[in-house]
Motif scaffolding. Structure first.
Motif, PDB file in Angstrom:
ATOM      1  N   ARG A   1       0.805  -1.037  -0.057  1.00  0.00           N
ATOM      2  CA  ARG A   1       0.028   0.046  -0.018  1.00  0.00           C
ATOM      3  C   ARG A   1       0.776   1.181  -0.133  1.00  0.00           C
TER       4      ARG A   1
ATOM      5  N   VAL B   1      -6.082   3.350  -1.557  1.00  0.00           N
ATOM      6  CA  VAL B   1      -5.669   1.986  -1.437  1.00  0.00           C
ATOM      7  C   VAL B   1      -5.852   1.712  -0.105  1.00  0.00           C
TER       8      VAL B   1
ATOM      9  N   VAL C   1      -5.996  -6.347  -1.676  1.00  0.00           N
ATOM     10  CA  VAL C   1      -5.998  -4.979  -1.600  1.00  0.00           C
ATOM     11  C   VAL C   1      -6.911  -4.315  -2.994  1.00  0.00           C
TER      12      VAL C   1
ATOM     13  N   ILE D   1      -3.639   6.193   1.573  1.00  0.00           N
ATOM     14  CA  ILE D   1      -3.962   4.886   2.261  1.00  0.00           C
ATOM     15  C   ILE D   1      -5.239   5.002   3.292  1.00  0.00           C
TER      16      ILE D   1
END
Length: 90
Positions: free
Chosen positions: A18, A34, A42, A88
């Motif tokens: 990530r 992400v 993911v 993230i």
């Protein structure tokens, strides 16, 4: 501008994947996010301007961190969402 959702499988959790995707997507000017999924895959979601940029984003996802190993990437176009940056999510 279209928004795409990517589901990445392989060795992609616990291997800095990530972080790699987020840093490289930001550098390339992509917006989205992400995050890890509970099933060891993911998810990445990004605003993509055209086919060339789509290929560029997929290359970032394929490359991953030195410790990751991407086996498969599922891609689907989804409803438009606006993002301010690439992040993230936890």
């Amino acid at each position: 501008m279209a928004v795409y959702r990517f589901i990445i499988s392989g060795k992609v959790q616990g291997v800095w994947y990530r972080k790699f995707v987020s840093e490289n997507a930001k550098k390339a000017g992509f917006k989205g996010y992400v995050r890890n999924l509970p099933d060891t895959r993911v998810e990445a979601v990004a605003e993509i301007e055209n086919d060339e940029r789509l290929k560029e984003f997929i290359e970032i996802l394929k490359k991953g961190s030195p410790y990751s190993e991407v086996k498969d990437i599922e891609i689907e176009q989804i409803e438009d969402i606006k993002f301010n940056d690439f992040e993230i999510r936890y």
